[in-house]
Structures are given as structure tokens and as C-alpha cells.
Design a protein around this motif. Structure first.
Motif, PDB file in Angstrom:
ATOM      1  N   SER A  84       0.827  -1.206   0.000  1.00  8.18           N
ATOM      2  CA  SER A  84       0.000   0.000   0.000  1.00  8.18           C
ATOM      3  C   SER A  84       0.862   1.258   0.000  1.00  8.18           C
ATOM      4  O   SER A  84       1.922   1.297   0.629  1.00  8.18           O
ATOM      5  CB  SER A  84      -0.925   0.020   1.214  1.00  8.18           C
ATOM      6  N   LYS A 137      -0.711   4.100   0.903  1.00  6.79           N
ATOM      7  CA  LYS A 137      -1.536   4.974   1.731  1.00  6.79           C
ATOM      8  C   LYS A 137      -1.198   4.791   3.211  1.00  6.79           C
ATOM      9  O   LYS A 137      -0.885   3.686   3.655  1.00  6.79           O
ATOM     10  CB  LYS A 137      -3.019   4.683   1.514  1.00  6.79           C
ATOM     11  N   CYS A 157      -4.155   0.216   4.085  1.00  7.30           N
ATOM     12  CA  CYS A 157      -3.295   1.348   4.428  1.00  7.30           C
ATOM     13  C   CYS A 157      -2.417   0.999   5.629  1.00  7.30           C
ATOM     14  O   CYS A 157      -2.778   0.178   6.462  1.00  7.30           O
ATOM     15  CB  CYS A 157      -4.114   2.608   4.724  1.00  7.30           C
ATOM     16  N   GLU A 181       0.936   8.573   1.075  1.00  9.37           N
ATOM     17  CA  GLU A 181      -0.120   9.584   0.983  1.00  9.37           C
ATOM     18  C   GLU A 181      -1.060   9.357   2.165  1.00  9.37           C
ATOM     19  O   GLU A 181      -1.680   8.307   2.281  1.00  9.37           O
ATOM     20  CB  GLU A 181      -0.893   9.453  -0.332  1.00  9.37           C
ATOM     21  N   TRP A 182      -1.173  10.370   3.028  1.00 11.00           N
ATOM     22  CA  TRP A 182      -1.786  10.182   4.336  1.00 11.00           C
ATOM     23  C   TRP A 182      -3.217  10.697   4.404  1.00 11.00           C
ATOM     24  O   TRP A 182      -3.577  11.694   3.776  1.00 11.00           O
ATOM     25  CB  TRP A 182      -0.965  10.889   5.409  1.00 11.00           C
ATOM     26  N   THR A 183      -4.003  10.020   5.237  1.00 10.52           N
ATOM     27  CA  THR A 183      -5.234  10.549   5.808  1.00 10.52           C
ATOM     28  C   THR A 183      -4.979  10.731   7.302  1.00 10.52           C
ATOM     29  O   THR A 183      -4.389   9.860   7.937  1.00 10.52           O
ATOM     30  CB  THR A 183      -6.422   9.577   5.607  1.00 10.52           C
ATOM     31  N   CYS A 234      -0.868  15.027   2.643  1.00 12.55           N
ATOM     32  CA  CYS A 234      -2.196  14.643   3.139  1.00 12.55           C
ATOM     33  C   CYS A 234      -3.258  15.460   2.427  1.00 12.55           C
ATOM     34  O   CYS A 234      -3.134  16.684   2.321  1.00 12.55           O
ATOM     35  CB  CYS A 234      -2.273  14.888   4.651  1.00 12.55           C
TER      36      CYS A 234
END
Length: 217
Positions: free
Chosen positions: A25, A27, A55, A114-116, A137
Motif C-alpha cells: 500500500s 496509503k 493502508c 499519501e496520508w489521511t 495529506c
């Protein structure tokens, strides 16, 4: 009486975090706890016990110890910054912790993700500062948090979602909803989810909303 002076120290600071990998992943989910809270507690509260696929999950403890006293012992707790909610006086700024957290993420090898950001209470307030410090993000999910419009200046690429208990007495539902509406007017706030009969915590209904949001892209 002499004036109190302020200076800076260059020090190495021990910190701790939870990490759950997701093979292949690109993420990442950064989970930020609230004031006097800690990593294990917030992860269980917001995500439950079921695995979350797709993620990498990174749940750090705050930089500053902030334990709470129970009857016979102190309970583990940390903070990201210190701000008096009544006077608004800031004693330790969120910018320092945000820069340090981004540095930690890069140091442990997760800077390419790539972050949440999923932030509970103080963690929700803190989230935009982490993005401003350089975290890649495009989505913030605030839980039991309010939203300071000035903290989101320059973050037009970020989509913000809110999840809040209607019975919250720590960060009032009215305050959270009104501040989220300010983000909506700027095109940042996307959806605000109200959870009936819920206080300053999370339940199964709220956890389902969070998981559905995390699985939505």
C-alpha cells in the motif's frame, strides 16, 4: 522580580508509537489522540478491534507527558501542545510538535506515503498543523473536535470531514458544527456526521462512519 526568559534546547527526545503495516500500500492513516490520551486508547476507540486493510496505520504518542490522576495511580497520557481553552493563551505551540511529528514519520521511513489524518479532540485541532509542516495529506477526519478556520489557511487541497456526538460536553456539538460550517464556506468542509446520544467518545455507529470514509477511495 526578574523576567522569565525563553530559549531553545537541542535535545534527543524519546517517543513511542504503534504501527501496523499494509504490504504494497502507498496509503497511510495517521491517528492522533486527544489531550491526556495515548496511542493504544485512541486506536481502539476510533477503529475498534477489527483489522483495517489497505493502508499503513501509524499511531504516535504526543511529545509531552500529560498523565491524569485516578484514585490510586496516574493514568498514561500525552499532549501535542498546551493551550488554555478559556483564555486562549498558548503555552506550547502546535507548530513545534507538528514539525517533530513529520520528522519522525520521515525518520521511520514512511514519508513517501499519501496520508489521511484521523484526529480525536486535540488531535483534530492539531491535524492541519501537521499538514502545514509538510505531511502529504489530502484528507482530515476530525472526531470530537472543532475547526479553527485560521489553521486551515493555505490548505485548499485538503478535504475535511467531521464526526461528532450530539451529547459532547467537552467540545460542544454546537461549537463543532458551527466551526465546520465555516470550513464548508471555504470549500474545505465536505460532510459533518452527527451521532445521536453520543458524548466525547466513539461508538459502533461512529466507527462505521469512520471506516466507510477510510474505505471510500
Amino acid at each position: 522580580m526578574a523576567d522569565l526568559k525563553t530559549t531553545q534546547l537541542e535535545i534527543s527526545l524519546s517517543t513511542s508509537y504503534l504501527y501496523e503495516p499494509s504490504a504494497g500500500s502507498k496509503k497511510g492513516l495517521l491517528v492522533l489522540h486527544g489531550f491526556s490520551d495515548h496511542a493504544r486508547s485512541v486506536k481502539k476507540r476510533l477503529l475498534g478491534r477489527d483489522p483495517l486493510n489497505g493502508c499503513h496505520i501509524f499511531v504516535p504518542n504526543g511529545l509531552f507527558p500529560s498523565p491524569t490522576k485516578s484514585e490510586n495511580e496516574f493514568r498514561e497520557g500525552y499532549a501535542w501542545y498546551f493551550r488554555d481553552p478559556v483564555s486562549g493563551k498558548q503555552m506550547i505551540s502546535p507548530e513545534f510538535a507538528a514539525k517533530s511529528l513529520v520528522k519522525l514519520i520521515q525518520q521511520v521511513g514512511f514519508g513517501h506515503l499519501e496520508w489521511t489524518i484521523l484526529g480525536f479532540s486535540q488531535g483534530g485541532f492539531f491535524a492541519p498543523f501537521v499538514v502545514k509542516a509538510g505531511l502529504s495529506c489530502q484528507r482530515i477526519i476530525g472526531v470530537g473536535s472543532a475547526y479553527r478556520l485560521e489553521a486551515y489557511e493555505g490548505l485548499s487541497h485538503v478535504n475535511v470531514f467531521g464526526v461528532h456526538g450530539e451529547k459532547d460536553t467537552v467540545v460542544s456539538f454546537e461549537q463543532a458544527k458551527a466551526s465546520f460550517q465555516s470550513l464548508e464556506k471555504k470549500g474545505l468542509g465536505k460532510t459533518f456526521y452527527a451521532i445521536p446520544e453520543l458524548g466525547h467518545t466513539m461508538n459502533d455507529s461512529g466507527r462505521k462512519i469512520i471506516r466507510d470514509l477510510l474505505n471510500s477511495n
